[in-house]
Design a protein around this motif. Structure first.
Motif, PDB file in Angstrom:
ATOM      1  N   MET A  80       3.293  31.571  18.698  1.00 31.22           N
ATOM      2  CA  MET A  80       2.797  32.869  19.112  1.00 31.22           C
ATOM      3  C   MET A  80       3.866  33.962  19.118  1.00 31.22           C
ATOM      4  N   PHE A  81       5.051  33.639  19.591  1.00 28.37           N
ATOM      5  CA  PHE A  81       6.044  34.696  19.728  1.00 28.37           C
ATOM      6  C   PHE A  81       6.526  35.207  18.376  1.00 28.37           C
ATOM      7  N   ARG A  82       6.559  34.298  17.397  1.00 26.62           N
ATOM      8  CA  ARG A  82       6.961  34.750  16.054  1.00 26.62           C
ATOM      9  C   ARG A  82       5.906  35.705  15.492  1.00 26.62           C
ATOM     10  N   VAL A  83       4.628  35.391  15.771  1.00 24.72           N
ATOM     11  CA  VAL A  83       3.547  36.285  15.359  1.00 24.72           C
ATOM     12  C   VAL A  83       3.740  37.646  16.031  1.00 24.72           C
ATOM     13  N   ALA A  84       4.066  37.622  17.314  1.00 27.36           N
ATOM     14  CA  ALA A  84       4.261  38.865  18.065  1.00 27.36           C
ATOM     15  C   ALA A  84       5.407  39.685  17.465  1.00 27.36           C
ATOM     16  N   GLN A  85       6.490  38.995  17.132  1.00 24.81           N
ATOM     17  CA  GLN A  85       7.639  39.710  16.554  1.00 24.81           C
ATOM     18  C   GLN A  85       7.242  40.415  15.267  1.00 24.81           C
ATOM     19  N   ARG A  86       6.448  39.737  14.453  1.00 30.06           N
ATOM     20  CA  ARG A  86       6.012  40.324  13.178  1.00 30.06           C
ATOM     21  C   ARG A  86       5.152  41.566  13.414  1.00 30.06           C
ATOM     22  N   ILE A  87       4.155  41.425  14.315  1.00 25.19           N
ATOM     23  CA  ILE A  87       3.264  42.557  14.593  1.00 25.19           C
ATOM     24  C   ILE A  87       4.071  43.723  15.157  1.00 25.19           C
ATOM     25  N   ALA A  88       4.999  43.410  16.049  1.00 26.64           N
ATOM     26  CA  ALA A  88       5.795  44.460  16.684  1.00 26.64           C
ATOM     27  C   ALA A  88       6.655  45.191  15.654  1.00 26.64           C
ATOM     28  N   ALA A  89       7.270  44.414  14.786  1.00 29.09           N
ATOM     29  CA  ALA A  89       8.130  45.037  13.781  1.00 29.09           C
ATOM     30  C   ALA A  89       7.310  45.926  12.849  1.00 29.09           C
ATOM     31  N   PHE A  90       6.111  45.451  12.527  1.00 30.39           N
ATOM     32  CA  PHE A  90       5.250  46.184  11.611  1.00 30.39           C
ATOM     33  C   PHE A  90       4.701  47.456  12.254  1.00 30.39           C
ATOM     34  N   SER A  91       4.266  47.337  13.540  1.00 29.72           N
ATOM     35  CA  SER A  91       3.627  48.479  14.197  1.00 29.72           C
ATOM     36  C   SER A  91       4.621  49.353  14.947  1.00 29.72           C
ATOM     37  N   GLN A  92       5.829  48.834  15.166  1.00 27.31           N
ATOM     38  CA  GLN A  92       6.843  49.510  15.971  1.00 27.31           C
ATOM     39  C   GLN A  92       6.423  49.695  17.428  1.00 27.31           C
ATOM     40  N   GLU A  93       5.363  48.995  17.863  1.00 29.22           N
ATOM     41  CA  GLU A  93       4.913  49.071  19.261  1.00 29.22           C
ATOM     42  C   GLU A  93       5.461  47.868  20.035  1.00 29.22           C
ATOM     43  N   PHE A  94       6.755  47.866  20.253  1.00 28.42           N
ATOM     44  CA  PHE A  94       7.399  46.689  20.860  1.00 28.42           C
ATOM     45  C   PHE A  94       6.894  46.406  22.275  1.00 28.42           C
ATOM     46  N   MET A  95       6.868  47.452  23.076  1.00 24.42           N
ATOM     47  CA  MET A  95       6.466  47.289  24.473  1.00 24.42           C
ATOM     48  C   MET A  95       5.071  46.666  24.567  1.00 24.42           C
ATOM     49  N   LEU A  96       4.142  47.298  23.876  1.00 22.65           N
ATOM     50  CA  LEU A  96       2.745  46.865  23.950  1.00 22.65           C
ATOM     51  C   LEU A  96       2.581  45.412  23.503  1.00 22.65           C
ATOM     52  N   ILE A  97       3.147  45.100  22.352  1.00 16.92           N
ATOM     53  CA  ILE A  97       2.925  43.777  21.770  1.00 16.92           C
ATOM     54  C   ILE A  97       3.617  42.684  22.599  1.00 16.92           C
ATOM     55  N   TYR A  98       4.840  42.954  23.065  1.00 19.71           N
ATOM     56  CA  TYR A  98       5.536  41.915  23.827  1.00 19.71           C
ATOM     57  C   TYR A  98       4.886  41.708  25.191  1.00 19.71           C
ATOM     58  N   ILE A  99       4.359  42.781  25.782  1.00 12.62           N
ATOM     59  CA  ILE A  99       3.626  42.600  27.042  1.00 12.62           C
ATOM     60  C   ILE A  99       2.340  41.811  26.788  1.00 12.62           C
ATOM     61  N   GLU A 100       1.716  42.079  25.677  1.00  8.95           N
ATOM     62  CA  GLU A 100       0.500  41.334  25.332  1.00  8.95           C
ATOM     63  C   GLU A 100       0.822  39.840  25.168  1.00  8.95           C
ATOM     64  N   ALA A 101       1.928  39.557  24.489  1.00  9.33           N
ATOM     65  CA  ALA A 101       2.339  38.155  24.320  1.00  9.33           C
ATOM     66  C   ALA A 101       2.634  37.530  25.688  1.00  9.33           C
ATOM     67  N   ALA A 102       3.335  38.315  26.527  1.00  8.32           N
ATOM     68  CA  ALA A 102       3.671  37.798  27.862  1.00  8.32           C
ATOM     69  C   ALA A 102       2.397  37.458  28.634  1.00  8.32           C
ATOM     70  N   LEU A 103       1.390  38.332  28.516  1.00  8.76           N
ATOM     71  CA  LEU A 103       0.114  38.095  29.208  1.00  8.76           C
ATOM     72  C   LEU A 103      -0.524  36.781  28.769  1.00  8.76           C
ATOM     73  N   ILE A 104      -0.477  36.532  27.466  1.00  8.38           N
ATOM     74  CA  ILE A 104      -1.112  35.301  26.965  1.00  8.38           C
ATOM     75  C   ILE A 104      -0.357  34.067  27.483  1.00  8.38           C
ATOM     76  N   TYR A 105       0.993  34.122  27.484  1.00  7.81           N
ATOM     77  CA  TYR A 105       1.754  33.014  28.083  1.00  7.81           C
ATOM     78  C   TYR A 105       1.323  32.811  29.541  1.00  7.81           C
ATOM     79  N   TRP A 106       1.166  33.919  30.224  1.00  8.02           N
ATOM     80  CA  TRP A 106       0.822  33.841  31.647  1.00  8.02           C
ATOM     81  C   TRP A 106      -0.540  33.165  31.843  1.00  8.02           C
ATOM     82  N   VAL A 107      -1.517  33.574  31.015  1.00  9.42           N
ATOM     83  CA  VAL A 107      -2.862  32.984  31.115  1.00  9.42           C
ATOM     84  C   VAL A 107      -2.796  31.473  30.849  1.00  9.42           C
TER      85      VAL A 107
END
Lengths: 263, 223
Positions: free
Chosen positions: B174-201
Protein backbone atom coordinates in the motif's frame (compact mmCIF):
# COMPACT_ATOMS: atom_id res chain seq x y z
CA UNK A 1 20.73 -51.13 55.26
CA UNK A 2 19.29 -52.76 58.34
CA UNK A 3 18.41 -56.45 58.33
CA UNK A 4 14.68 -55.72 58.56
CA UNK A 5 14.93 -53.70 55.35
CA UNK A 6 16.59 -56.56 53.54
CA UNK A 7 13.76 -58.72 54.72
CA UNK A 8 11.23 -56.27 53.38
CA UNK A 9 13.00 -56.12 50.06
CA UNK A 10 12.76 -59.86 49.73
CA UNK A 11 9.02 -59.63 50.35
CA UNK A 12 7.44 -60.96 47.21
CA UNK A 13 4.32 -58.94 47.90
CA UNK A 14 6.14 -55.61 47.81
CA UNK A 15 4.64 -53.31 45.22
CA UNK A 16 7.29 -50.73 45.84
CA UNK A 17 10.69 -50.80 47.47
CA UNK A 18 12.85 -47.80 48.13
CA UNK A 19 16.38 -48.20 49.45
CA UNK A 20 19.11 -45.77 50.39
CA UNK A 21 17.49 -42.59 49.15
CA UNK A 22 19.79 -39.57 49.44
CA UNK A 23 19.16 -36.05 48.24
CA UNK A 24 20.82 -32.71 48.88
CA UNK A 25 19.78 -29.30 47.64
CA UNK A 26 23.16 -27.57 47.74
CA UNK A 27 24.46 -27.93 51.28
CA UNK A 28 21.02 -28.85 52.59
CA UNK A 29 20.72 -32.62 52.95
CA UNK A 30 16.99 -33.28 52.76
CA UNK A 31 17.17 -37.08 52.54
CA UNK A 32 19.82 -39.03 54.38
CA UNK A 33 19.16 -42.67 53.63
CA UNK A 34 15.50 -43.57 53.34
CA UNK A 35 14.35 -47.19 53.10
CA UNK A 36 10.75 -48.21 52.79
CA UNK A 37 8.51 -50.72 51.13
CA UNK A 38 4.83 -50.97 50.42
CA UNK A 39 2.94 -54.20 50.03
CA UNK A 40 -0.04 -54.63 47.74
CA UNK A 41 -3.17 -53.23 49.37
CA UNK A 42 -1.25 -51.44 52.07
CA UNK A 43 -1.57 -47.81 53.08
CA UNK A 44 1.72 -46.22 54.06
CA UNK A 45 1.51 -42.80 55.69
CA UNK A 46 4.46 -40.43 55.98
CA UNK A 47 4.23 -37.89 58.77
CA UNK A 48 6.73 -35.42 60.12
CA UNK A 49 7.46 -31.72 60.42
CA UNK A 50 7.71 -29.46 57.37
CA UNK A 51 11.06 -29.82 55.67
CA UNK A 52 11.56 -33.33 56.99
CA UNK A 53 11.77 -34.68 53.44
CA UNK A 54 8.42 -36.51 53.23
CA UNK A 55 7.38 -34.89 49.97
CA UNK A 56 10.81 -35.41 48.43
CA UNK A 57 10.54 -39.13 49.20
CA UNK A 58 7.15 -39.29 47.51
CA UNK A 59 8.35 -37.36 44.46
CA UNK A 60 11.39 -39.61 44.13
CA UNK A 61 9.10 -42.59 43.63
CA UNK A 62 7.81 -41.30 40.27
CA UNK A 63 10.86 -39.32 39.24
CA UNK A 64 9.47 -35.83 39.74
CA UNK A 65 12.47 -35.39 41.96
CA UNK A 66 15.79 -36.91 40.97
CA UNK A 67 17.59 -37.90 44.18
CA UNK A 68 21.38 -38.18 44.31
CA UNK A 69 21.35 -41.85 45.21
CA UNK A 70 18.93 -44.61 46.00
CA UNK A 71 17.08 -47.41 44.30
CA UNK A 72 13.37 -47.63 43.59
CA UNK A 73 12.03 -50.98 42.48
CA UNK A 74 8.63 -52.26 41.49
CA UNK A 75 7.37 -55.62 40.18
CA UNK A 76 8.17 -56.82 36.66
CA UNK A 77 11.78 -55.77 36.88
CA UNK A 78 11.29 -52.03 37.19
CA UNK A 79 14.39 -50.66 38.84
CA UNK A 80 15.45 -47.04 38.98
CA UNK A 81 18.96 -46.57 40.28
CA UNK A 82 19.46 -42.91 41.02
CA UNK A 83 23.21 -43.18 41.64
CA UNK A 84 23.58 -42.98 37.85
CA UNK A 85 21.43 -40.96 35.47
CA UNK A 86 18.14 -42.89 35.60
CA UNK A 87 16.87 -44.34 32.34
CA UNK A 88 13.88 -42.47 30.94
CA UNK A 89 12.04 -45.69 30.19
CA UNK A 90 12.26 -46.83 33.82
CA UNK A 91 10.85 -43.55 35.05
CA UNK A 92 8.10 -43.71 32.44
CA UNK A 93 7.34 -47.29 33.48
CA UNK A 94 7.11 -46.17 37.10
CA UNK A 95 4.81 -43.31 36.14
CA UNK A 96 2.75 -45.75 34.11
CA UNK A 97 1.85 -47.71 37.23
CA UNK A 98 1.55 -44.85 39.68
CA UNK A 99 -0.67 -41.80 39.84
CA UNK A 100 -0.32 -38.74 42.01
CA UNK A 101 -2.65 -36.38 43.81
CA UNK A 102 -1.06 -33.01 44.51
CA UNK A 103 -1.35 -30.52 47.32
CA UNK A 104 -2.60 -27.90 44.86
CA UNK A 105 -4.78 -30.10 42.70
CA UNK A 106 -2.86 -29.18 39.48
CA UNK A 107 -5.94 -29.80 37.40
CA UNK A 108 -5.54 -28.56 33.83
CA UNK A 109 -7.38 -25.23 33.87
CA UNK A 110 -8.06 -25.19 30.13
CA UNK A 111 -9.93 -28.49 30.21
CA UNK A 112 -13.29 -29.37 31.68
CA UNK A 113 -13.52 -31.81 34.57
CA UNK A 114 -14.27 -34.65 32.17
CA UNK A 115 -11.46 -33.67 29.80
CA UNK A 116 -9.05 -33.58 32.73
CA UNK A 117 -9.97 -37.11 33.70
CA UNK A 118 -9.87 -38.73 30.25
CA UNK A 119 -6.71 -36.90 29.11
CA UNK A 120 -4.34 -39.56 30.46
CA UNK A 121 -6.33 -42.62 29.43
CA UNK A 122 -7.07 -41.29 25.92
CA UNK A 123 -3.85 -39.47 25.07
CA UNK A 124 -1.32 -41.66 26.85
CA UNK A 125 -2.87 -45.09 27.35
CA UNK A 126 -4.76 -45.21 24.08
CA UNK A 127 -8.16 -45.94 25.57
CA UNK A 128 -11.04 -44.98 23.27
CA UNK A 129 -12.77 -41.74 24.13
CA UNK A 130 -16.11 -43.45 24.60
CA UNK A 131 -14.76 -46.01 27.05
CA UNK A 132 -12.69 -43.43 28.94
CA UNK A 133 -15.69 -41.13 29.20
CA UNK A 134 -17.95 -43.87 30.54
CA UNK A 135 -15.36 -44.79 33.15
CA UNK A 136 -14.76 -41.16 34.08
CA UNK A 137 -18.48 -40.53 34.55
CA UNK A 138 -18.79 -43.59 36.77
CA UNK A 139 -15.85 -42.43 38.90
CA UNK A 140 -17.23 -38.89 39.14
CA UNK A 141 -20.53 -40.32 40.24
CA UNK A 142 -18.76 -42.25 42.99
CA UNK A 143 -17.27 -39.10 44.49
CA UNK A 144 -20.55 -37.23 44.10
CA UNK A 145 -19.47 -34.94 41.28
CA UNK A 146 -21.32 -36.36 38.29
CA UNK A 147 -23.04 -33.04 37.61
CA UNK A 148 -19.68 -31.25 37.40
CA UNK A 149 -18.38 -33.13 34.38
CA UNK A 150 -18.59 -30.18 31.98
CA UNK A 151 -17.42 -27.33 34.18
CA UNK A 152 -13.93 -25.87 34.27
CA UNK A 153 -11.71 -26.31 37.35
CA UNK A 154 -12.07 -22.66 38.41
CA UNK A 155 -15.76 -23.31 38.96
CA UNK A 156 -15.06 -25.96 41.62
CA UNK A 157 -14.51 -25.55 45.33
CA UNK A 158 -11.13 -26.64 46.69
CA UNK A 159 -12.58 -29.89 48.01
CA UNK A 160 -14.34 -30.65 44.74
CA UNK A 161 -11.18 -29.90 42.74
CA UNK A 162 -9.20 -32.24 44.96
CA UNK A 163 -11.78 -35.00 44.52
CA UNK A 164 -11.54 -34.51 40.75
CA UNK A 165 -7.76 -34.75 41.18
CA UNK A 166 -8.28 -38.11 42.87
CA UNK A 167 -10.60 -39.26 40.09
CA UNK A 168 -8.05 -38.18 37.48
CA UNK A 169 -5.52 -40.37 39.27
CA UNK A 170 -7.92 -43.33 39.55
CA UNK A 171 -8.82 -43.13 35.86
CA UNK A 172 -5.24 -44.16 35.06
CA UNK A 173 -5.89 -47.43 36.92
CA UNK A 174 -2.57 -47.22 38.72
CA UNK A 175 -1.19 -49.96 40.93
CA UNK A 176 -0.04 -47.37 43.42
CA UNK A 177 -1.60 -44.05 44.43
CA UNK A 178 0.66 -41.28 45.70
CA UNK A 179 -0.86 -38.46 47.76
CA UNK A 180 1.21 -35.35 48.42
CA UNK A 181 -0.46 -33.47 51.29
CA UNK A 182 -3.82 -33.60 49.52
CA UNK A 183 -5.65 -31.61 52.18
CA UNK A 184 -3.01 -29.11 53.29
CA UNK A 185 -4.19 -26.36 50.96
CA UNK A 186 -7.89 -26.79 51.76
CA UNK A 187 -10.13 -24.77 54.03
CA UNK A 188 -10.71 -26.81 57.20
CA UNK A 189 -14.35 -27.50 56.43
CA UNK A 190 -13.44 -29.07 53.09
CA UNK A 191 -10.84 -31.49 54.43
CA UNK A 192 -13.37 -34.11 55.49
CA UNK A 193 -14.89 -34.72 52.06
CA UNK A 194 -11.44 -35.45 50.60
CA UNK A 195 -10.30 -37.67 53.46
CA UNK A 196 -13.59 -39.60 53.20
CA UNK A 197 -12.84 -40.46 49.58
CA UNK A 198 -9.30 -41.48 50.48
CA UNK A 199 -10.54 -43.70 53.28
CA UNK A 200 -12.96 -45.39 50.91
CA UNK A 201 -10.13 -46.10 48.50
CA UNK A 202 -8.06 -47.59 51.30
CA UNK A 203 -10.98 -49.77 52.35
CA UNK A 204 -11.34 -50.96 48.77
CA UNK A 205 -7.78 -52.19 48.85
CA UNK A 206 -5.93 -49.54 46.84
CA UNK A 207 -2.23 -49.38 47.60
CA UNK A 208 -1.42 -45.88 48.76
CA UNK A 209 1.52 -43.80 49.95
CA UNK A 210 0.22 -40.69 51.67
CA UNK A 211 2.12 -37.65 52.89
CA UNK A 212 -0.16 -35.83 55.27
CA UNK A 213 -0.54 -33.79 58.43
CA UNK A 214 -3.93 -35.32 59.12
CA UNK A 215 -3.23 -37.37 62.19
CA UNK A 216 -6.78 -38.71 62.40
CA UNK A 217 -6.44 -40.09 58.89
CA UNK A 218 -3.09 -41.64 59.69
CA UNK A 219 -4.47 -43.19 62.84
CA UNK A 220 -7.62 -44.54 61.22
CA UNK A 221 -6.42 -45.66 57.81
CA UNK A 222 -2.69 -46.36 57.79
CA UNK A 223 -1.28 -49.86 57.90
CA UNK A 224 2.15 -48.45 58.58
CA UNK A 225 3.31 -45.01 59.61
CA UNK A 226 6.74 -43.58 59.00
CA UNK A 227 7.72 -40.61 61.11
CA UNK A 228 10.38 -38.56 59.34
CA UNK A 229 12.51 -35.77 60.67
CA UNK A 230 15.69 -34.21 59.32
CA UNK A 231 15.83 -36.45 56.27
CA UNK A 232 15.72 -39.76 58.11
CA UNK A 233 12.98 -42.12 59.21
CA UNK A 234 13.02 -41.67 62.95
CA UNK A 235 10.43 -44.26 63.75
CA UNK A 236 8.11 -46.64 61.96
CA UNK A 237 5.26 -48.78 63.09
CA UNK A 238 1.56 -49.42 63.12
CA UNK A 239 -0.69 -46.48 64.07
CA UNK A 240 -1.09 -48.08 67.46
CA UNK A 241 2.65 -48.31 68.01
CA UNK A 242 3.31 -44.76 66.85
CA UNK A 243 0.42 -43.03 68.55
CA UNK A 244 0.12 -44.91 71.80
CA UNK A 245 3.68 -45.97 72.46
CA UNK A 246 6.17 -43.91 70.46
CA UNK A 247 9.70 -45.00 71.29
CA UNK A 248 11.72 -42.04 70.03
CA UNK A 249 11.86 -38.72 71.84
CA UNK A 250 11.51 -36.78 68.57
CA UNK A 251 8.34 -38.69 67.70
CA UNK A 252 6.86 -37.94 71.09
CA UNK A 253 7.66 -34.26 70.76
CA UNK A 254 6.20 -34.04 67.27
CA UNK A 255 2.98 -35.81 68.25
CA UNK A 256 2.67 -33.67 71.31
CA UNK A 257 3.04 -30.48 69.27
CA UNK A 258 0.48 -31.65 66.74
CA UNK A 259 -2.07 -33.10 69.12
CA UNK A 260 -1.88 -30.43 71.84
CA UNK A 261 -0.40 -27.34 70.24
CA UNK A 262 -1.38 -25.06 73.13
CA UNK A 263 0.39 -26.97 75.90
CA UNK B 1 -6.36 23.10 -4.47
CA UNK B 2 -10.06 23.59 -3.82
CA UNK B 3 -11.76 21.18 -1.40
CA UNK B 4 -13.82 19.61 -4.17
CA UNK B 5 -10.79 18.55 -6.11
CA UNK B 6 -9.17 17.27 -2.93
CA UNK B 7 -12.18 15.09 -2.19
CA UNK B 8 -12.15 13.84 -5.71
CA UNK B 9 -8.50 12.84 -5.41
CA UNK B 10 -9.21 11.26 -2.04
CA UNK B 11 -12.00 9.08 -3.43
CA UNK B 12 -10.21 8.20 -6.63
CA UNK B 13 -7.11 7.17 -4.66
CA UNK B 14 -9.02 5.10 -2.16
CA UNK B 15 -9.43 1.96 -4.24
CA UNK B 16 -5.82 1.85 -5.48
CA UNK B 17 -4.65 2.21 -1.89
CA UNK B 18 -7.07 -0.35 -0.47
CA UNK B 19 -6.20 -2.70 -3.27
CA UNK B 20 -2.51 -2.19 -2.39
CA UNK B 21 -3.41 -3.19 1.16
CA UNK B 22 -5.36 -6.25 0.02
CA UNK B 23 -2.74 -7.53 -2.41
CA UNK B 24 0.37 -6.27 -0.60
CA UNK B 25 0.23 -5.17 2.99
CA UNK B 26 -2.19 -7.77 4.35
CA UNK B 27 -0.82 -10.93 2.69
CA UNK B 28 2.72 -9.78 3.43
CA UNK B 29 1.85 -9.36 7.11
CA UNK B 30 -0.18 -12.59 7.35
CA UNK B 31 2.37 -14.83 5.65
CA UNK B 32 5.32 -13.33 7.54
CA UNK B 33 3.51 -13.57 10.84
CA UNK B 34 2.54 -17.21 10.31
CA UNK B 35 6.06 -18.21 9.30
CA UNK B 36 7.54 -16.03 12.03
CA UNK B 37 5.40 -17.68 14.71
CA UNK B 38 6.48 -21.17 13.71
CA UNK B 39 10.09 -20.00 13.75
CA UNK B 40 9.53 -18.25 17.10
CA UNK B 41 8.15 -21.42 18.70
CA UNK B 42 11.27 -23.36 17.71
CA UNK B 43 13.57 -20.56 18.82
CA UNK B 44 11.74 -20.27 22.15
CA UNK B 45 12.09 -24.02 22.74
CA UNK B 46 15.77 -23.87 21.78
CA UNK B 47 16.25 -20.96 24.15
CA UNK B 48 14.66 -23.03 26.94
CA UNK B 49 16.87 -26.04 26.18
CA UNK B 50 19.29 -27.16 28.85
CA UNK B 51 21.87 -27.71 26.11
CA UNK B 52 24.05 -24.60 26.17
CA UNK B 53 24.98 -24.71 22.50
CA UNK B 54 21.33 -24.94 21.47
CA UNK B 55 20.17 -22.17 23.78
CA UNK B 56 23.22 -20.11 22.81
CA UNK B 57 22.27 -20.25 19.12
CA UNK B 58 18.76 -19.08 19.99
CA UNK B 59 20.11 -16.31 22.20
CA UNK B 60 22.44 -15.11 19.45
CA UNK B 61 19.67 -15.10 16.86
CA UNK B 62 17.31 -13.13 19.11
CA UNK B 63 20.06 -10.68 19.97
CA UNK B 64 20.95 -9.99 16.33
CA UNK B 65 17.32 -9.58 15.24
CA UNK B 66 16.41 -7.29 18.10
CA UNK B 67 19.68 -5.39 17.98
CA UNK B 68 19.58 -4.34 14.32
CA UNK B 69 17.08 -2.17 12.43
CA UNK B 70 14.48 -3.96 10.35
CA UNK B 71 15.27 -1.61 7.47
CA UNK B 72 18.90 -2.68 7.57
CA UNK B 73 17.85 -6.36 7.65
CA UNK B 74 15.72 -5.76 4.55
CA UNK B 75 18.61 -4.03 2.77
CA UNK B 76 21.04 -6.81 3.59
CA UNK B 77 18.70 -9.45 2.18
CA UNK B 78 17.62 -7.55 -0.93
CA UNK B 79 20.61 -5.36 -1.80
CA UNK B 80 23.38 -7.13 0.08
CA UNK B 81 22.96 -10.80 -0.78
CA UNK B 82 23.21 -10.31 -4.58
CA UNK B 83 26.83 -9.24 -4.12
CA UNK B 84 27.64 -12.72 -2.86
CA UNK B 85 25.69 -14.22 -5.72
CA UNK B 86 22.33 -14.69 -4.02
CA UNK B 87 19.58 -12.67 -5.68
CA UNK B 88 16.12 -12.87 -4.18
CA UNK B 89 13.01 -11.18 -5.62
CA UNK B 90 11.35 -8.33 -3.70
CA UNK B 91 8.43 -10.34 -2.34
CA UNK B 92 10.39 -13.32 -1.01
CA UNK B 93 13.03 -10.92 0.33
CA UNK B 94 10.38 -9.06 2.28
CA UNK B 95 8.79 -12.27 3.58
CA UNK B 96 12.17 -13.61 4.70
CA UNK B 97 13.11 -10.38 6.48
CA UNK B 98 9.75 -9.96 8.20
CA UNK B 99 9.53 -13.63 9.24
CA UNK B 100 13.01 -13.56 10.71
CA UNK B 101 12.11 -10.36 12.50
CA UNK B 102 8.87 -11.72 13.98
CA UNK B 103 10.73 -14.93 14.85
CA UNK B 104 13.15 -12.98 17.05
CA UNK B 105 10.59 -10.89 18.88
CA UNK B 106 7.86 -13.51 19.24
CA UNK B 107 10.37 -16.09 20.49
CA UNK B 108 10.84 -14.08 23.66
CA UNK B 109 7.08 -13.67 24.07
CA UNK B 110 6.50 -17.40 23.68
CA UNK B 111 9.38 -18.27 25.99
CA UNK B 112 7.99 -16.01 28.69
CA UNK B 113 4.49 -17.43 28.18
CA UNK B 114 5.76 -21.00 28.54
CA UNK B 115 7.64 -20.05 31.70
CA UNK B 116 4.52 -18.40 33.11
CA UNK B 117 2.67 -21.72 33.22
CA UNK B 118 2.91 -23.14 36.72
CA UNK B 119 5.45 -25.93 37.24
CA UNK B 120 2.71 -28.09 38.74
CA UNK B 121 1.11 -28.32 35.29
CA UNK B 122 4.23 -30.00 33.88
CA UNK B 123 4.30 -32.32 36.87
CA UNK B 124 0.66 -33.26 36.57
CA UNK B 125 1.22 -33.99 32.88
CA UNK B 126 4.24 -36.16 33.67
CA UNK B 127 2.37 -38.12 36.33
CA UNK B 128 -0.40 -39.02 33.90
CA UNK B 129 2.38 -40.50 31.76
CA UNK B 130 3.05 -37.76 29.25
CA UNK B 131 6.39 -37.16 27.57
CA UNK B 132 7.84 -33.68 27.56
CA UNK B 133 6.73 -33.06 23.98
CA UNK B 134 3.17 -34.20 24.62
CA UNK B 135 2.96 -32.22 27.86
CA UNK B 136 4.10 -29.14 25.96
CA UNK B 137 1.58 -29.61 23.18
CA UNK B 138 -1.46 -30.70 25.18
CA UNK B 139 -1.02 -28.94 28.52
CA UNK B 140 1.50 -26.12 28.44
CA UNK B 141 1.10 -24.41 25.06
CA UNK B 142 -2.70 -24.05 25.28
CA UNK B 143 -2.22 -22.20 28.57
CA UNK B 144 0.75 -20.22 27.26
CA UNK B 145 -1.38 -19.17 24.28
CA UNK B 146 -3.75 -17.32 26.57
CA UNK B 147 -0.89 -15.36 28.10
CA UNK B 148 0.80 -14.57 24.81
CA UNK B 149 -2.19 -13.19 22.89
CA UNK B 150 -1.79 -9.55 24.01
CA UNK B 151 1.97 -9.29 23.37
CA UNK B 152 1.75 -11.28 20.12
CA UNK B 153 -1.04 -8.98 18.97
CA UNK B 154 1.36 -6.12 19.53
CA UNK B 155 3.93 -7.87 17.41
CA UNK B 156 1.39 -8.45 14.66
CA UNK B 157 0.14 -4.86 14.69
CA UNK B 158 3.71 -3.59 14.53
CA UNK B 159 4.36 -5.94 11.64
CA UNK B 160 1.39 -4.62 9.65
CA UNK B 161 2.84 -1.13 9.87
CA UNK B 162 6.41 -2.31 9.29
CA UNK B 163 5.40 -3.82 5.94
CA UNK B 164 5.51 -0.23 4.64
CA UNK B 165 9.29 -0.62 4.76
CA UNK B 166 8.99 -3.18 1.97
CA UNK B 167 8.28 -0.25 -0.36
CA UNK B 168 12.00 0.52 -0.35
CA UNK B 169 12.80 -2.89 -1.80
CA UNK B 170 10.23 -2.40 -4.55
CA UNK B 171 7.36 -4.45 -3.17
CA UNK B 172 4.08 -2.94 -4.35
CA UNK B 173 2.28 -2.81 -1.06
CA UNK B 174 0.00 0.00 0.00
CA UNK B 175 2.63 2.56 0.90
CA UNK B 176 4.44 2.17 -2.41
CA UNK B 177 1.12 2.80 -4.15
CA UNK B 178 0.68 5.90 -1.99
CA UNK B 179 4.14 7.17 -2.87
CA UNK B 180 3.36 6.83 -6.57
CA UNK B 181 0.01 8.63 -6.32
CA UNK B 182 1.57 11.37 -4.20
CA UNK B 183 4.45 11.92 -6.57
CA UNK B 184 2.07 12.03 -9.52
CA UNK B 185 -0.52 14.34 -7.92
CA UNK B 186 1.92 16.32 -5.75
CA UNK B 187 -0.69 16.06 -2.95
CA UNK B 188 1.65 14.57 -0.36
CA UNK B 189 -0.26 15.58 2.73
CA UNK B 190 -3.60 14.28 1.52
CA UNK B 191 -2.36 10.98 0.16
CA UNK B 192 -0.10 10.10 3.10
CA UNK B 193 -2.86 10.91 5.58
CA UNK B 194 -5.18 8.73 3.55
CA UNK B 195 -2.65 5.89 3.69
CA UNK B 196 -2.23 6.44 7.43
CA UNK B 197 -6.02 6.20 7.86
CA UNK B 198 -6.14 2.86 6.08
CA UNK B 199 -3.33 1.47 8.27
CA UNK B 200 -5.27 2.68 11.27
CA UNK B 201 -8.50 0.98 10.15
CA UNK B 202 -6.63 -2.29 9.58
CA UNK B 203 -5.09 -2.07 13.06
CA UNK B 204 -8.47 -1.25 14.62
CA UNK B 205 -9.86 -4.41 13.07
CA UNK B 206 -6.91 -6.37 14.44
CA UNK B 207 -7.43 -4.95 17.92
CA UNK B 208 -11.05 -6.05 17.96
CA UNK B 209 -9.94 -9.45 16.70
CA UNK B 210 -7.53 -9.59 19.63
CA UNK B 211 -10.34 -8.82 22.09
CA UNK B 212 -12.51 -11.56 20.62
CA UNK B 213 -9.67 -14.07 20.81
CA UNK B 214 -8.86 -13.12 24.40
CA UNK B 215 -12.49 -13.51 25.35
CA UNK B 216 -12.59 -16.95 23.79
CA UNK B 217 -9.42 -18.07 25.55
CA UNK B 218 -10.73 -16.61 28.81
CA UNK B 219 -13.58 -19.06 29.08
CA UNK B 220 -11.67 -21.19 31.55
CA UNK B 221 -10.40 -18.36 33.73
CA UNK B 222 -12.20 -17.06 36.81
CA UNK B 223 -13.50 -13.53 36.33
Amino acid sequence: MSPTDSARQADADALLTVTGLHKAFGANEVLRGIDLSVRRGEVLVLIGPSGSGKTTVLRSINGLEIPDAGIVTAPDGIRIDYSAKPAKKDILAMRDRTAMVFQHNNLFPHMTVLENIIEGPVQVKGVSKAVATAEAVALLDRVGLAEKRDVYPFQLSGGQAQRVGIVRALALKPQLLLFDEPTSALDPELVGEVLAVMKELADEGWTMVVVTHEISFARGVADEILFMDGGVIVERGTPKEIFTAPKQERTKQFLHRILSPLD
Amino acid sequence: MVPDAAWQLFWSSLWPLVSGAITGTIPLALISFALGLVLALFVALMRLSRNRVVSGIARGYISVIRGTPLLVQLFIIFYGLPSIGLTIDPWPSAIIAFSLNVGGYAAEVIRAAILSVHKGQWEAAYTIGMSRARALRRIILPQAARVSVPPLSNTFISLVKDTSLASVILVTEMFRVAQRIAAFSQEFMLIYIEAALIYWVICLALSSGQSALEKRLDRYVAH
